[in-house]
Write an enzyme that holds these catalytic residues in place. Structure first.
Site, short mmCIF file in Angstrom:
data_model
loop_
_atom_site.label_atom_id
_atom_site.label_comp_id
_atom_site.label_asym_id
_atom_site.label_seq_id
_atom_site.Cartn_x
_atom_site.Cartn_y
_atom_site.Cartn_z
N CYS A 1 -15.82 -37.70 -34.97
CA CYS A 1 -15.59 -37.35 -33.57
C CYS A 1 -15.69 -38.60 -32.70
CB CYS A 1 -16.61 -36.30 -33.13
SG CYS A 1 -16.49 -35.93 -31.37
N CYS B 1 -14.43 -30.96 -34.29
CA CYS B 1 -15.76 -31.54 -34.33
C CYS B 1 -16.74 -30.37 -34.39
CB CYS B 1 -16.02 -32.37 -33.07
SG CYS B 1 -17.78 -32.73 -32.87
N ASP C 1 18.44 -20.92 -19.47
CA ASP C 1 17.92 -21.26 -20.79
C ASP C 1 16.89 -20.22 -21.23
OD1 ASP C 1 17.54 -22.64 -23.06
OD2 ASP C 1 16.29 -24.20 -22.19
N GLU D 1 28.92 -21.26 -13.25
CA GLU D 1 27.60 -20.62 -13.14
C GLU D 1 26.58 -21.50 -13.81
OE1 GLU D 1 27.85 -16.90 -15.20
OE2 GLU D 1 29.50 -16.25 -13.94
N LYS E 1 33.95 -20.56 -16.45
CA LYS E 1 34.76 -19.43 -16.92
C LYS E 1 36.06 -19.37 -16.12
CE LYS E 1 30.54 -16.82 -17.77
NZ LYS E 1 29.58 -15.83 -17.27
N PHE F 1 0.83 -1.20 0.00
CA PHE F 1 0.00 0.00 0.00
C PHE F 1 0.87 1.26 0.00
CE2 PHE F 1 -2.16 3.43 2.23
CZ PHE F 1 -3.29 3.57 1.44
N TYR G 1 25.10 -11.71 -16.17
CA TYR G 1 26.29 -12.50 -15.88
C TYR G 1 27.57 -11.98 -16.53
CZ TYR G 1 24.37 -14.53 -20.16
OH TYR G 1 23.82 -14.71 -21.38
N LYS H 1 23.75 -22.28 -16.45
CA LYS H 1 23.51 -21.78 -17.82
C LYS H 1 22.00 -21.62 -18.00
CE LYS H 1 24.86 -22.70 -22.61
NZ LYS H 1 23.65 -22.17 -23.18
N ASP I 1 2.50 1.75 -3.31
CA ASP I 1 1.58 2.30 -4.32
C ASP I 1 1.32 3.79 -4.10
OD1 ASP I 1 1.41 -0.08 -5.58
OD2 ASP I 1 -0.43 -0.74 -4.57
N CYS J 1 -22.16 -32.23 -28.67
CA CYS J 1 -21.05 -33.17 -28.42
C CYS J 1 -20.68 -33.12 -26.92
CB CYS J 1 -19.89 -32.75 -29.31
SG CYS J 1 -18.43 -33.74 -29.08
N LYS K 1 26.68 -28.92 -21.40
CA LYS K 1 25.22 -28.98 -21.55
C LYS K 1 24.69 -30.31 -21.03
CE LYS K 1 23.73 -26.80 -25.42
NZ LYS K 1 22.76 -25.92 -25.93
N CYS L 1 -19.07 -37.97 -30.36
CA CYS L 1 -20.44 -37.84 -30.88
C CYS L 1 -20.58 -38.36 -32.30
CB CYS L 1 -20.90 -36.40 -30.78
SG CYS L 1 -20.13 -35.35 -32.02
S1 IVH Z 1 28.69 -16.12 -20.54
C1 IVH Z 1 31.43 -14.49 -24.05
N1 IVH Z 1 27.13 -17.09 -18.64
O1 IVH Z 1 24.64 -19.22 -23.20
C2 IVH Z 1 30.54 -15.43 -23.32
N2 IVH Z 1 26.37 -17.22 -20.89
O2 IVH Z 1 26.14 -20.65 -25.35
C3 IVH Z 1 29.39 -14.77 -22.70
N3 IVH Z 1 24.13 -18.21 -21.13
O3 IVH Z 1 25.01 -16.63 -25.55
C4 IVH Z 1 28.39 -15.73 -22.20
N4 IVH Z 1 23.77 -18.56 -18.98
O4 IVH Z 1 23.00 -16.55 -23.95
C5 IVH Z 1 27.29 -16.88 -19.97
N5 IVH Z 1 25.84 -17.85 -16.85
C6 IVH Z 1 25.99 -17.65 -18.16
C7 IVH Z 1 25.00 -18.00 -19.10
C8 IVH Z 1 25.23 -17.79 -20.47
C9 IVH Z 1 23.27 -18.66 -20.20
C10 IVH Z 1 23.87 -18.24 -22.59
C11 IVH Z 1 24.18 -16.94 -23.29
C12 IVH Z 1 25.22 -17.29 -24.33
C13 IVH Z 1 25.04 -18.76 -24.48
C14 IVH Z 1 26.34 -19.39 -24.90
#
Ligand code: IVH
Length: 669
Positions: free
Chosen positions: A406, A424, A117, A113, A288, A35, A225, A115, A38, A430, A312, A409
């Protein structure tokens, strides 16, 4: 209050609101009530309306979205958006470690880290303000989706603190939480739109929507990231992650430093199982090199950095056999084939069924009776058959024919030109369609009838107590029969009847949505009600009148006309009226002051001196005009304020559309 004080006041409010947004959305730890929040936002809105000269496009009030981006502008990336080398095997990961160790002379510290999706995004900040958001595109140039990205609550429009560089770029992933995805997909199915295969596709589709107001309704999220600065300010990637978190960014979660590749592999293995507990999908782990100096030493190949790799996770696959194909009939008559399988364990759950979508999918798979099939559960919620193992096919097996009638029916099915689904057509007789329509009508988003859940509805239908939605309102005359039903006690019957009575208060748009006319989802129902106000006007509307409304196309117009031309449906509407349902809106109609703008359309863009945007819209409507959002050759006027988007201006000029100021508009009135 002096003008200077007002400006200070606005600045102060913006700062406070940004901090509260951060506490709420990023830290998940709000320090004030919704509240109070807002109230602050309202106060800011008020001041900005009174003093539009202080309205900044970065203000949190501008986060809701309302811009239309017909075509996105292409922007060249300052630093190319590279991809990562990826692998599915532990051995290749060890090879990566050996390559890196050899080049550096020592084993570096790695940072692991998740990854995410989703789709990658590059954000540019200038003096702490979000300047631009660009998609990856082809890696060298992408689409400017700033307006849409601004609707994502977790992305700060104004950074916290003051130790950020004056200009920098930051990259991350936009995604959608699984729960939100499931909910929104369910809505698409109900509105007869094809569901998205996974949250990633949904997020990608959303970020490219033309209307940012529509984007604002879909709960996207983002995790950042990667930081790019002109001159290096940190020594390690970990330090950068910590810094960006302090500036207000939601950052990569569940990060771990590893001293060797074995620790990396343990991290990967741990998350292979733990990932099911996350609220969003990940498709692997990114590894990394932590030290920037070492990253520089390693450099890049043409396509990707040598200092990072992604591991992956495999989508789990398993073979099983097809027992038989069932056909489900939806509430609008859409036929969906479903494969029944020999139960098999996949990614932690027993799978017995897989959707086959439509006839084209059966054809694509070249599916035969009794086939051995390979099923997969990737990012998708429902497992799918990805291929058939034709070598294991029985010599005398025959192909699966698609049904012609169908299953419920027996009516002959129809398939419209250009649509993949069979239907249908027997919509009023139906049984699964009748039950589906009743359930939809009573559902939370429509009439919200408590006590009338899916199973009760089915039972009442089987007992011949209800057949049409109008029958629901006659149930009070059959209380004795209801009390005689095994499953309903006196209390449930009373609850049910009260729920039914209460539902009569639902507004017209809920009733219209609840009736369940094909293609009429919630938003379309709202638009129709706003425009026509009564069911009689809507029923008498011509095709031309219907398609003149923003976002109502031929398909919807035809759906409506087809529905209302049927005498059974006309009778149903009469019965609903007699039962006392709201079939007209009671919202205040706009009081017409004149008709000077009759038949005229306007697009409003920019910031105005005398009017707030909403005020300007109302003024136009009060004089008979219509405010729309997109510029086309049919548009009559573009009302331009300060700081309007250059793309809009250009487009209006190209199409020779008169561009007028708010003063011009007032003169016309
Ligand atoms: S680092 C120069 N960190 O994965 C590299 N990428 O296959 C910069 N992605 O294009 C990417 N999670 O879209 C990085 N923790 C993460 C990520 C990540 C997802 C994706 C990103 C990238 C693709 C690479």
């Amino acid at each position: 209050m002096s003008v200077h004080q007002v400006e200070q006041n606005i600045q102060q409010l913006i700062q406070e609101i940004n901090q509260h947004n951060y506490n709420y959305y990023v830290l998940a730890n709000p320090t004030i009530s919704d509240f109070d929040f807002d109230q602050k936002l309202k106060k800011l809105e008020q001041l900005e309306q009174q003093y539009p000269q202080f309205l900044s496009p970065h203000s949190p009030t501008q986060q809701v979205g309302g811009e239309v981006n017909k075509t996105f502008q292409t922007v060249k990336h300052k630093y190319p958006m590279l991809s990562l080398g990826n692998t599915y095997s532990e051995q290749e990961l060890r090879d990566f470690d050996q390559r890196v160790t050899k080049a550096l002379g020592i084993t570096p510290e790695y940072i692991c880290e998740l990854k995410f999706d989703g789709l990658s995004i590059s954000l540019t900040y200038q003096n702490g303000k979000l300047l631009r958001a660009v998609t990856r595109g082809d890696g060298t140039k992408g689409d400017d989706v700033t307006q849409n990205v601004k609707t994502i609550r977790t992305i700060p429009q104004q950074l916290l603190g003051n130790d950020y560089p004056p200009e920098f770029e930051i990259r991350g992933e936009i995604f959608m939480h699984r729960k939100a995805f499931e909910k929104l997909n369910q809505e698409r199915i109900e509105n007869e739109e094809p569901p998205y295969a996974n949250p990633r596709n949904f997020a990608a589709g959303t970020i490219k929507l033309q209307h940012s107001a529509e984007v604002a309704k879909r709960p996207l999220d983002c995790l950042l990231y990667f930081l790019y600065t002109q001159t290096p300010i940190h020594q390690t990637h970990q330090q950068s992650l910590q810094a960006i978190k302090k500036w207000g960014f939601p950052t990569a979660e569940h990060v771990q430093l590893c001293q060797n590749i074995d620790q990396v592999i343990t991290f990967i293995q741990t998350w292979e199982y733990k990932r099911a507990q996350l609220s969003y999908d990940i498709d692997g782990i990114v590894i990394k090199v932590n030290q920037y100096a070492q990253q520089q030493e390693l450099g890049f190949t043409a396509k990707s950095p040598r200092w990072a790799i992604s591991y992956k996770y495999k989508a789990e696959q398993v073979e099983t056999t097809l027992l038989h194909v069932d056909y489900q009939v939806g509430r609008t008559g859409a036929i969906t084939p479903v494969a029944n399988l020999t139960p098999v364990l996949l990614a932690g759950t027993t799978v017995k069924r897989a959707t086959l979508h439509n006839a084209n999918e059966i054809e694509r798979l070249n599916l035969f009776e009794g086939d051995t099939v390979c099923i997969e559960k990737g990012g998708e919620i429902i497992p799918k058959i990805i291929r058939v193992n034709a070598q294991k096919r029985h010599i005398d097996a025959s192909p699966i024919p698609f049904i012609t009638h169908c299953p419920a029916c027996k009516a002959p099915l129809i398939k419209k030109e250009g649509e993949a689904q069979h239907y249908c057509p027997n919509e009023d007789q139906c049984p699964p369609q009748i039950i589906g329509k009743l359930q939809h009508f009573c559902s939370r988003k429509a009439m919200n009838i408590e006590g009338l859940g899916a199973e009760t509805i089915e039972m009442l239908y089987q007992q011949q107590l209800i057949r049409t939605i109008a029958d629901i309102y006659q149930l009070k005359h059959h209380k004795d029969q209801l009390l005689n039903l095994d499953r309903l006690g006196e209390r449930s019957v009373n609850n049910l009847l009260t729920g039914i009575e209460d539902s009569k208060k639902q507004p017209f748009e809920k009733v219209l949505f609840g009736i369940g006319i094909r293609y009429i989802g919630e938003t379309v129902a709202q638009k129709l009600v706003k425009h026509f106000r009564t069911i009689d006007h809507l029923m008498n509307a011509s095709q031309e009148e219907l398609i003149a409304i923003d976002d109502i196309g031929e398909r919807i117009a035809q759906g409506l006309q087809h529905y209302f031309s049927n005498t059974t449906h006309q009778q149903l509407i009469t019965q609903l009226k007699a039962a006392g349902l709201n079939l007209e809106t009671h919202q205040q109609a706009i009081e017409l002051l004149s008709n000077v703008f009759a038949q005229k359309t306007f697009v409003i863009s920019g910031v105005f001196e005398t009017f707030g945007r909403e005020e300007l819209k109302n003024t136009i409507e009060q004089h008979g005009g219509k405010v729309i959002t997109s510029i086309s050759s049919k548009l009559n006027y573009l009302v331009a304020g300060n700081n309007m988007g250059p793309a809009k201006y250009e487009k209006a000029q190209q199409l020779n559309i008169p561009i007028i100021s708010e003063q011009d508009l007032l003169k016309m009135i």
